[in-house]
Design a protein around this motif. Structure first.
Motif: not given
Length: 81
Positions: A40-58
């Motif tokens: 559960i923690g791995g999935l949540v962390l991976r999703a969070l990093l994906t969203v933050l990664g896209a925001a960081a790219g923007f």
């Protein structure tokens, strides 16, 4: 090998989590709690990093555009005056 690693990490995480929550469980339950928590923690962390990664790219794209506009105005556009 990853399954063995998951069991080891799960056992450690389950042990720490059950002690922090003051639960008395057997070793199988402790490992199961740890492995479930890791998944559960791995999935949540991976999703969070994906969203933050896209925001960081923007944000990086905006900053890059601002620098490019500044360079254009400072060096190229001034030459036309």
């Amino acid at each position: 090998m990853q399954i063995v690693w998951l069991i080891i990490i799960g056992a450690a995480a389950g042990f720490i989590a059950t002690r922090m929550m003051k639960m008395e469980t057997n070793i199988v339950t402790t490992i199961a709690i740890g492995i479930g928590g890791a998944l559960i923690g791995g999935l949540v962390l991976r999703a969070l990093l994906t969203v933050l990664g896209a925001a960081a790219g923007f944000i990086g794209a905006i900053l890059g555009a601002l620098v490019l506009i500044w360079l254009w105005q400072t060096y190229i556009d001034k030459g036309r005056d």
